[in-house]
Write an enzyme that holds these catalytic residues in place. Structure first.
Site, PDB file in Angstrom:
ATOM      1  N   ARG A   1       0.827  -1.211   0.000  1.00 42.33           N
ATOM      2  CA  ARG A   1       0.000   0.000   0.000  1.00 42.33           C
ATOM      3  C   ARG A   1       0.864   1.264   0.000  1.00 42.33           C
ATOM      4  NH1 ARG A   1       2.691   2.098   3.121  1.00 42.33           N
ATOM      5  NH2 ARG A   1       2.783   1.861   5.372  1.00 42.33           N
TER       6      ARG A   1
ATOM      7  N   HIS B   1       1.572   9.588  10.354  1.00 43.71           N
ATOM      8  CA  HIS B   1       1.751   9.631  11.812  1.00 43.71           C
ATOM      9  C   HIS B   1       0.479  10.125  12.511  1.00 43.71           C
ATOM     10  CE1 HIS B   1       5.979   8.473  12.213  1.00 43.71           C
ATOM     11  NE2 HIS B   1       6.155   9.075  11.061  1.00 43.71           N
TER      12      HIS B   1
ATOM     13  N   SER C   1       4.925  -1.599   2.803  1.00 45.09           N
ATOM     14  CA  SER C   1       4.213  -2.622   3.564  1.00 45.09           C
ATOM     15  C   SER C   1       4.286  -4.021   2.993  1.00 45.09           C
ATOM     16  CB  SER C   1       2.750  -2.202   3.676  1.00 45.09           C
ATOM     17  OG  SER C   1       2.431  -2.128   5.007  1.00 45.09           O
TER      18      SER C   1
ATOM     19  N   ASP D   1      -1.683  -0.575   7.632  1.00 46.25           N
ATOM     20  CA  ASP D   1      -1.095  -1.448   6.608  1.00 46.25           C
ATOM     21  C   ASP D   1      -1.958  -2.685   6.346  1.00 46.25           C
ATOM     22  OD1 ASP D   1       0.824   0.426   6.972  1.00 46.25           O
ATOM     23  OD2 ASP D   1       2.377  -0.940   7.713  1.00 46.25           O
TER      24      ASP D   1
HETATM   25  P1  ADP Z   1       7.966  -2.914   4.809  1.00 46.64           P
HETATM   26  O1  ADP Z   1       6.748  -3.515   5.400  1.00 46.64           O
HETATM   27  O2  ADP Z   1       7.945  -1.436   4.780  1.00 46.64           O
HETATM   28  O3  ADP Z   1       8.310  -3.472   3.459  1.00 46.64           O
HETATM   29  P2  ADP Z   1       9.186  -4.169   7.086  1.00 46.64           P
HETATM   30  O4  ADP Z   1      10.528  -4.015   7.691  1.00 46.64           O
HETATM   31  O5  ADP Z   1       7.991  -3.873   7.907  1.00 46.64           O
HETATM   32  O6  ADP Z   1       9.200  -3.265   5.759  1.00 46.64           O
HETATM   33  O7  ADP Z   1       9.000  -5.641   6.538  1.00 46.64           O
HETATM   34  C1  ADP Z   1      10.006  -6.236   5.735  1.00 46.64           C
HETATM   35  C2  ADP Z   1      10.232  -7.661   6.202  1.00 46.64           C
HETATM   36  O8  ADP Z   1       9.083  -8.487   5.833  1.00 46.64           O
HETATM   37  C3  ADP Z   1      11.408  -8.311   5.516  1.00 46.64           C
HETATM   38  O9  ADP Z   1      12.603  -8.007   6.177  1.00 46.64           O
HETATM   39  C4  ADP Z   1      11.043  -9.786   5.627  1.00 46.64           C
HETATM   40  O10 ADP Z   1      11.313 -10.289   6.928  1.00 46.64           O
HETATM   41  C5  ADP Z   1       9.537  -9.781   5.461  1.00 46.64           C
HETATM   42  N1  ADP Z   1       9.165  -9.984   4.041  1.00 46.64           N
HETATM   43  C6  ADP Z   1       8.386  -9.200   3.298  1.00 46.64           C
HETATM   44  N2  ADP Z   1       8.254  -9.673   2.036  1.00 46.64           N
HETATM   45  C7  ADP Z   1       8.992 -10.795   1.978  1.00 46.64           C
HETATM   46  C8  ADP Z   1       9.288 -11.740   0.935  1.00 46.64           C
HETATM   47  N3  ADP Z   1       8.805 -11.606  -0.306  1.00 46.64           N
HETATM   48  N4  ADP Z   1      10.078 -12.796   1.245  1.00 46.64           N
HETATM   49  C9  ADP Z   1      10.579 -12.930   2.489  1.00 46.64           C
HETATM   50  N5  ADP Z   1      10.354 -12.068   3.483  1.00 46.64           N
HETATM   51  C10 ADP Z   1       9.573 -11.006   3.260  1.00 46.64           C
HETATM   52 MG    MG Z   2       6.070  -3.261   7.383  1.00 45.15          MG
END
Ligand code: ADP
Ligand code: MG
Length: 399
Positions: free
Chosen positions: A43, A50, A141, A187
């Site tokens: 998203r 915030h 997200s 999210d």
């Molecule tokens: P955001 O939600 O902004 O992308 P976050 O730090 O909240 O960042 O989430 C990222 C984490 O979600 C990654 O470090 C991993 O642990 C997990 N993740 C998300 N997508 C994948 C994917 N396609 N394969 C493996 N892990 C994933």
């Molecule tokens: Mg996240």
């Protein structure tokens, strides 16, 4: 000049191409066609940053980037997971007492499985393979998309659908308890409840949702990933939350949702400079979000753009969660300006790196993306990643 990677980054695999590849990879890994396939989107938040933990409003849309999971039954006692993007595998528990395990990414899935198990559901054991076109850790997200895709997969397996709000809250709880991230509700609500060609106005106090149509084909959402993430050791997110709570206490309101600009002025001294500025952002941002909704309804796009720039300035100056790279991306977009197709631009997500969101004229999207990338690279030496999207469909079953 743009390199090929940046020029081609505007496009990515379509959902159907992604599903096809995931099904093939599942078959190659587990020997059978998948029984179930699901998709859940990332998203982008147009405005309302915030404000969620202050009981305010947010205005996200699902993006045309998805986590796709293919799954099939297994005779094992555990579930076997393959994260094809990062070439990693993990096993998680499906039954008995379920706790977070050692593999971080698998815990997002484990947490959702635990949420279903806690509702007294007996889950089948399964093999699953997942891939994603939502960039990992870019503030779009990918984590919620992963949780919501998991919940949608379990719904498919059980042939039973949860109430959508219950589903979003179950996924949020998984992120709290199994990933240790105290996120708000935006999210997971977005990934579950968003619909094609609409923004979602979410009232984070009542948890009610209203869809705001984006029925202007000449307007496109352009997302620019700064490709920087400043890790702040001081726990800035927790500090902002605490400052907001303190401000609300001094003002004598339950949350800053209930505060007014007049109150902020009359309590200026008691609040002190920092808390006053934090509260001023939140109160202003909640008002801007509602104004933006009205402006979208009236197709007053220039007003929407001005509200986006005002939101960015407030996050930069009063809430202090932006960074040089995000400011640069917004400044470049503003410099390209209205005559060249930019309507508005701002940082999106928690801040300190990640992405900006811009509204641009569809006909100018490609040229805007190109000059944004070029100018950003010239000034920082960092290649940004850019792509356009229309508000996409929330999580759904493919097979
Ligand atoms: P955001 O939600 O902004 O992308 P976050 O730090 O909240 O960042 O989430 C990222 C984490 O979600 C990654 O470090 C991993 O642990 C997990 N993740 C998300 N997508 C994948 C994917 N396609 N394969 C493996 N892990 C994933
Ligand atoms: Mg996240």
């Amino acid at each position: 000049m743009l390199d090929d990677a940046t020029a081609s980054s505007l496009s990515s695999l379509s959902l159907s191409e992604l599903c096809e590849e995931v099904a093939d990879q599942f078959k190659a890994r587990f020997g059978d066609e998948p029984c179930w396939m699901v998709a859940a989107p990332g998203r982008v938040n147009l405005i309302g940053e915030h404000t969620d933990y202050n009981g305010g409003f947010v205005l996200p849309a699902a993006i045309d980037r998805y986590v796709v999971i293919a799954a099939g039954p297994s005779a094992d006692e555990t579930a076997r997971l393959v994260a094809a993007d990062i070439a990693d595998e993990a096993k998680i528990q499906v039954r008995g007492a379920i706790h977070p395990g050692p593999v971080m990414w698998a815990n997002y899935i484990q947490g959702v499985v635990a949420g279903f198990a806690a509702r007294g559901v007996r889950l089948p054991c399964f093999n699953a393979l997942l891939r994603s076109t939502v960039p990992l850790g870019g503030g779009l997200s990918s984590s919620a998309a992963l949780e919501v895709a998991t919940a949608t997969m379990l719904e498919a397996m059980l042939e039973e659908e949860l109430d959508p709000i219950e589903k979003a809250l179950l996924c949020q709880e998984a992120e709290h308890k199994f990933a240790g991230v105290p996120c708000g509700i935006m999210d997971q609500f977005s990934s579950v409840l968003c619909q094609q060609d609409s923004f979602m106005l979410l009232d984070c106090r009542s948890q009610s949702v209203e869809l705001i149509a984006l029925d202007a084909p000449d307007i496109t959402i352009l997302i620019a990933n700064s490709n920087v993430k400043h890790e702040l050791t001081g726990g800035e997110y927790a500090r902002r939350r605490a400052e907001c709570e303190t401000a609300a206490q001094i003002l004598g309101v339950a949350t800053l949702r209930d505060a007014t600009c007049e109150q902020l002025e009359s309590f200026r001294e008691q609040l002190g400079t920092t808390n006053h500025r934090r509260a001023k952002h939140v109160v202003g941002e909640i008002a801007r979000t509602l104004e933006a909704v009205q402006a979208i309804r009236d197709s007053r796009w220039q007003d929407v753009g001005e509200l986006m720039y005002a939101s960015h300035a407030s996050l930069r100056d009063d809430y202090e969660v932006s960074c040089a790279e995000l400011n640069l991306l917004v400044d470049i977009a503003q410099g390209i300006g209205k005559p060249n197709g930019v309507i508005g631009s701002r940082m999106t997500g928690g801040g300190f790196g990640g992405c900006t969101v811009s509204l641009v004229k569809t006909s100018a999207a490609e040229s805007v993306a190109e000059s944004l990338a070029e100018q950003y690279f010239q000034k920082t030496g960092i290649q940004p990643t850019l792509f356009t999207t229309r508000p996409a469909r929330g999580a759904h079953r493919i097979k």
